[in-house]
Design an enzyme around this catalytic site. Structure first.
Site, PDB file in Angstrom:
ATOM      1  N   ASN A   1       0.809  -1.219   0.000  1.00 21.52           N
ATOM      2  CA  ASN A   1       0.000   0.000   0.000  1.00 21.52           C
ATOM      3  C   ASN A   1       0.847   1.275   0.000  1.00 21.52           C
ATOM      4  O   ASN A   1       0.329   2.355  -0.289  1.00 21.52           O
ATOM      5  CB  ASN A   1      -1.007  -0.027   1.152  1.00 21.52           C
ATOM      6  CG  ASN A   1      -2.108  -1.052   0.880  1.00 21.52           C
ATOM      7  OD1 ASN A   1      -2.267  -1.513  -0.263  1.00 21.52           O
ATOM      8  ND2 ASN A   1      -2.852  -1.426   1.896  1.00 21.52           N
ATOM      9  N   ARG A   8      -7.998  -0.449  -6.688  1.00 26.21           N
ATOM     10  CA  ARG A   8      -8.371   0.721  -5.913  1.00 26.21           C
ATOM     11  C   ARG A   8      -7.353   1.857  -6.075  1.00 26.21           C
ATOM     12  O   ARG A   8      -7.687   3.027  -6.194  1.00 26.21           O
ATOM     13  CB  ARG A   8      -8.445   0.305  -4.443  1.00 26.21           C
ATOM     14  CG  ARG A   8      -8.902   1.367  -3.496  1.00 26.21           C
ATOM     15  CD  ARG A   8     -10.343   1.682  -3.685  1.00 26.21           C
ATOM     16  NE  ARG A   8     -10.809   2.706  -2.776  1.00 26.21           N
ATOM     17  CZ  ARG A   8     -11.995   3.273  -2.876  1.00 26.21           C
ATOM     18  NH1 ARG A   8     -12.822   2.924  -3.831  1.00 26.21           N
ATOM     19  NH2 ARG A   8     -12.361   4.190  -2.012  1.00 26.21           N
ATOM     20  N   PRO A  28     -16.749   4.359  -1.415  1.00 27.21           N
ATOM     21  CA  PRO A  28     -16.895   5.689  -2.010  1.00 27.21           C
ATOM     22  C   PRO A  28     -15.562   6.428  -2.129  1.00 27.21           C
ATOM     23  O   PRO A  28     -14.594   6.077  -1.452  1.00 27.21           O
ATOM     24  CB  PRO A  28     -17.805   6.418  -1.009  1.00 27.21           C
ATOM     25  CG  PRO A  28     -17.624   5.715   0.285  1.00 27.21           C
ATOM     26  CD  PRO A  28     -17.238   4.301  -0.027  1.00 27.21           C
ATOM     27  N   ASP A  67     -15.915   9.981  -2.187  1.00 30.30           N
ATOM     28  CA  ASP A  67     -16.426  11.356  -2.015  1.00 30.30           C
ATOM     29  C   ASP A  67     -15.424  12.269  -1.292  1.00 30.30           C
ATOM     30  O   ASP A  67     -15.333  13.460  -1.598  1.00 30.30           O
ATOM     31  CB  ASP A  67     -17.761  11.324  -1.240  1.00 30.30           C
ATOM     32  CG  ASP A  67     -17.615  10.639   0.114  1.00 30.30           C
ATOM     33  OD1 ASP A  67     -17.243   9.445   0.135  1.00 30.30           O
ATOM     34  OD2 ASP A  67     -17.833  11.294   1.147  1.00 30.30           O
ATOM     35  N   GLN A  68     -14.636  11.716  -0.367  1.00 24.55           N
ATOM     36  CA  GLN A  68     -13.674  12.558   0.368  1.00 24.55           C
ATOM     37  C   GLN A  68     -12.512  12.976  -0.528  1.00 24.55           C
ATOM     38  O   GLN A  68     -11.977  14.074  -0.385  1.00 24.55           O
ATOM     39  CB  GLN A  68     -13.153  11.820   1.612  1.00 24.55           C
ATOM     40  CG  GLN A  68     -14.229  11.475   2.626  1.00 24.55           C
ATOM     41  CD  GLN A  68     -14.973  12.700   3.130  1.00 24.55           C
ATOM     42  OE1 GLN A  68     -14.370  13.641   3.636  1.00 24.55           O
ATOM     43  NE2 GLN A  68     -16.287  12.697   2.962  1.00 24.55           N
ATOM     44  N   ARG A 127      -2.124 -10.652  -5.746  1.00 22.43           N
ATOM     45  CA  ARG A 127      -2.173  -9.191  -5.859  1.00 22.43           C
ATOM     46  C   ARG A 127      -1.298  -8.547  -4.792  1.00 22.43           C
ATOM     47  O   ARG A 127      -0.829  -7.431  -4.965  1.00 22.43           O
ATOM     48  CB  ARG A 127      -3.610  -8.685  -5.662  1.00 22.43           C
ATOM     49  CG  ARG A 127      -4.516  -8.886  -6.866  1.00 22.43           C
ATOM     50  CD  ARG A 127      -5.862  -8.229  -6.618  1.00 22.43           C
ATOM     51  NE  ARG A 127      -5.654  -6.960  -5.953  1.00 22.43           N
ATOM     52  CZ  ARG A 127      -6.456  -6.417  -5.044  1.00 22.43           C
ATOM     53  NH1 ARG A 127      -7.549  -7.037  -4.694  1.00 22.43           N
ATOM     54  NH2 ARG A 127      -6.183  -5.257  -4.501  1.00 22.43           N
TER      55      ARG A 127
HETATM   56  N1  EPU Z   1     -14.511   6.270   2.830  1.00 19.61           N
HETATM   57  C1  EPU Z   1     -15.514   7.180   2.559  1.00 19.61           C
HETATM   58  N2  EPU Z   1     -15.280   8.117   1.584  1.00 19.61           N
HETATM   59  C2  EPU Z   1     -14.108   8.188   0.897  1.00 19.61           C
HETATM   60  C3  EPU Z   1     -13.087   7.251   1.184  1.00 19.61           C
HETATM   61  C4  EPU Z   1     -13.317   6.298   2.170  1.00 19.61           C
HETATM   62  O1  EPU Z   1     -16.579   7.149   3.155  1.00 19.61           O
HETATM   63  O2  EPU Z   1     -13.966   9.067   0.028  1.00 19.61           O
HETATM   64  C5  EPU Z   1     -14.722   5.259   3.888  1.00 19.61           C
HETATM   65  C6  EPU Z   1     -14.689   3.829   3.347  1.00 19.61           C
HETATM   66  O3  EPU Z   1     -15.947   3.420   2.865  1.00 19.61           O
HETATM   67  C7  EPU Z   1     -14.226   3.056   4.559  1.00 19.61           C
HETATM   68  C8  EPU Z   1     -13.302   4.037   5.281  1.00 19.61           C
HETATM   69  O4  EPU Z   1     -13.639   5.326   4.790  1.00 19.61           O
HETATM   70  O5  EPU Z   1     -15.323   2.773   5.364  1.00 19.61           O
HETATM   71  C9  EPU Z   1     -11.820   3.793   5.084  1.00 19.61           C
HETATM   72  O6  EPU Z   1     -11.501   3.781   3.687  1.00 19.61           O
HETATM   73  P1  EPU Z   1     -10.051   4.185   3.168  1.00 19.61           P
HETATM   74  O7  EPU Z   1     -10.213   5.309   2.210  1.00 19.61           O
HETATM   75  O8  EPU Z   1      -9.144   4.382   4.334  1.00 19.61           O
HETATM   76  O9  EPU Z   1      -9.603   2.884   2.387  1.00 19.61           O
HETATM   77  P2  EPU Z   1      -8.841   2.794   0.991  1.00 19.61           P
HETATM   78  O10 EPU Z   1      -7.884   3.917   0.863  1.00 19.61           O
HETATM   79  O11 EPU Z   1      -9.808   2.536  -0.094  1.00 19.61           O
HETATM   80  C10 EPU Z   1      -6.825   1.443   1.957  1.00 19.61           C
HETATM   81  C11 EPU Z   1      -6.126   0.159   1.642  1.00 19.61           C
HETATM   82  C12 EPU Z   1      -6.996  -1.014   2.059  1.00 19.61           C
HETATM   83  C13 EPU Z   1      -7.338  -0.893   3.543  1.00 19.61           C
HETATM   84  C14 EPU Z   1      -7.946   0.491   3.855  1.00 19.61           C
HETATM   85  C15 EPU Z   1      -8.161   0.731   5.329  1.00 19.61           C
HETATM   86  C16 EPU Z   1      -4.798   0.732  -0.274  1.00 19.61           C
HETATM   87  C17 EPU Z   1      -4.566   0.592  -1.731  1.00 19.61           C
HETATM   88  N3  EPU Z   1      -5.859   0.102   0.212  1.00 19.61           N
HETATM   89  O12 EPU Z   1      -8.026   1.431   1.206  1.00 19.61           O
HETATM   90  O13 EPU Z   1      -6.169  -2.159   1.880  1.00 19.61           O
HETATM   91  O14 EPU Z   1      -8.270  -1.876   3.903  1.00 19.61           O
HETATM   92  O15 EPU Z   1      -7.069   1.517   3.355  1.00 19.61           O
HETATM   93  O16 EPU Z   1      -6.967   0.612   6.022  1.00 19.61           O
HETATM   94  O17 EPU Z   1      -4.032   1.353   0.424  1.00 19.61           O
HETATM   95  C18 EPU Z   1      -5.647  -4.398   1.421  1.00 19.61           C
HETATM   96  O18 EPU Z   1      -4.444  -4.075   1.328  1.00 19.61           O
HETATM   97  O19 EPU Z   1      -6.033  -5.584   1.497  1.00 19.61           O
HETATM   98  C19 EPU Z   1      -6.662  -3.338   1.445  1.00 19.61           C
HETATM   99  C20 EPU Z   1      -7.920  -3.563   1.140  1.00 19.61           C
END
Ligand code: EPU
Length: 427
Positions: free
Chosen positions: A23, A93, A123, A125-126, A397
């Protein structure tokens, strides 16, 4: 078709070397777009999510020189079109990081809505809120997000939820903006700090990464750099749990113990012996193990990306454990597969109730996503008999050389590849 065949019951023993953090890599590689010159990146994990990012960069016109299996020189000077090819972007993602990086450099970007593991709604949105606050207009058409800004101006941003991806995109989009950007309620994961360190090594001015508030003073240009990616906290945690579940004794090398604290403390509570050294950690699996309750939280809480793996270990603990998923709406899909191996788990929304069992038994199962796949591998290693795991592309992956690393620890695991042409003849 590819599958793993695992004969369980072997106690893992020996040493395993942890690869670079997935990540962090999937953020740092797109961030090279912001550099005005070549970047040498070391400790890049050789996994399929990273290959997709490298292919995207290459198709966009970046010059990529392979120095060795885990080191690349990337020169993005010749990229002219701020657009990511549709098919590749929707596979993962992290393709959303191209939105921030391209916007930062070209003041515009066009990227397909991102894909990735399916844990319910994901989402962005942030991310969009941040791009708009910096001055970009945002349009969604034909599955593509398009951003355009006349200029990017620093802003004061408060994230409504703690988001790793949103925090990364905010840093990427604002390092070359005019003036200062303040991100409040920022994510604090080790890969956030790693990206900030990488950008600072290119001449950026980012302070506070790893805390709730990150301050970014925009600079005019960023130069090329040499950088080594941090070790993968989740890969390390996965081997820690595998050692514990198999009642093994494994030295896990090339890690940062501080990044593993939440995992270490849960393992110790359960009854596993964990001995920390400067850059390695030894895990000795004991029996009996005791139940525990776990809730996944943003860093420094217990990571959601370790939830399926630790749940496997809790199956082997005496008593009833409760696991609450604090990040994702739907991260218990793998439980159906784990039940085939004998797990006694009931799920109600974001809560799983795990009753301890004596041991797993073998069965054919399917990986439903990356960490779920890793969890099935751990269960199969601890199970009696031969387990076949399909859909292993999910696992590959994110885990470099998992079969080789486990075999070196004594595991009886094989990867079987059946060419599609053979399958067509049979079907
Ligand atoms: N969320 C929102 N709005 C947004 C973005 C996120 O509501 O615009 C919510 C999500 O729905 C979730 C929470 O915020 O409930 C956290 O989401 P986050 O944005 O932190 O997750 P991400 O960036 O999509 C990364 C990792 C994931 C890991 C999460 C949480 C990467 C590429 N992916 O995802 O990793 O689960 O952070 O730590 O960095 C994995 O490696 O297996 C994996 C899924």
């Amino acid at each position: 078709m590819e599958k793993y065949v695992i004969n369980g019951g072997v106690k893992l023993r020996g040493e395993v070397v942890i690869s670079g953090a997935k990540n962090a890599a999937v953020a740092i590689l797109p961030a090279t777009i912001l550099a005005n010159g070549p970047c040498i990146i070391e400790n890049i994990p050789n996994i399929s999510d990273v290959s997709v990012i490298i292919k995207i960069l290459s198709e966009m016109g970046a010059d990529i020189r392979v120095i060795n299996k885990n080191t690349l020189e990337i020169d993005t000077t010749h990229i002219t079109l701020p657009e990511v090819p549709y098919e590749k972007a929707r596979q993962m993602r992290a393709s959303s990081y191209f939105l921030g990086a391209l916007l930062g450099r070209f003041r515009e970007s066009k990227v397909a809505l991102p894909g990735g593991c399916d844990f319910g709604v994901r989402p962005i949105d942030q991310h969009i809120k941040c791009f708009k606050a910096l001055g970009a207009e945002c349009d969604l058409q034909f599955g593509m997000i398009q951003l355009k800004a006349k200029e990017l101006n620093g802003t004061h941003l408060y994230f409504d939820v703690v988001t790793v991806g949103g925090t990364i995109n905010a840093m990427l989009a604002s390092v070359l903006a005019n003036g200062q950007t303040i991100i409040e309620n920022a994510a604090k994961e080790p890969h956030i700090v790693d990206l900030a360190n990488f950008l600072n090594s290119m001449g950026a001015d980012i302070m506070g990464a790893g805390t709730d508030v990150i301050k970014i003073r925009g600079v005019k240009t960023l130069h090329g750099t040499s950088y080594s990616i941090i070790p993968d906290q989740i890969e390390a945690g996965t081997y820690m749990v595998a050692a514990a579940a198999s009642q093994g004794d494994v030295l896990i090398k090339n890690i940062i113990p501080k990044h593993l604290e939440s995992i270490t403390s849960k393992l110790e509570k359960i009854g596993v012996t964990v001995i920390e050294y400067d850059d390695s950690i030894r895990v000795i699996g004991n029996r009996p193990l005791l139940k525990a309750n776990i809730k996944t939280m943003p860093h420094p809480g217990f990571p959601t990306d370790m939830q399926p793996q630790i749940s496997v270990l809790l199956c082997l603990c005496e008593g009833t454990s409760i696991v609450t998923e604090g990040i994702w709406d739907n991260r218990f899909k793998y439980v159906d597969e784990l039940r085939r191996l004998g797990a006694d788990i009931s799920v109600d929304g974001r809560v799983a109730i795990i009753e301890g069992i004596k041991k797993f038994t073998s069965a054919p199962v399917k990986a439903t996503d990356l960490r779920a796949g890793a969890a099935l591998v751990i269960a199969a290693l601890a199970a009696e008999g031969e387990t076949v795991i399909e859909d292993i592309y999910h696992i590959e992956r994110g885990y470099e050389d998992i079969v080789l690393k486990l075999r070196r620890l004594g595991a009886d695991i094989k990867k079987i590849v059946t060419p599609d042409s053979v399958l067509e003849q049979v079907l």
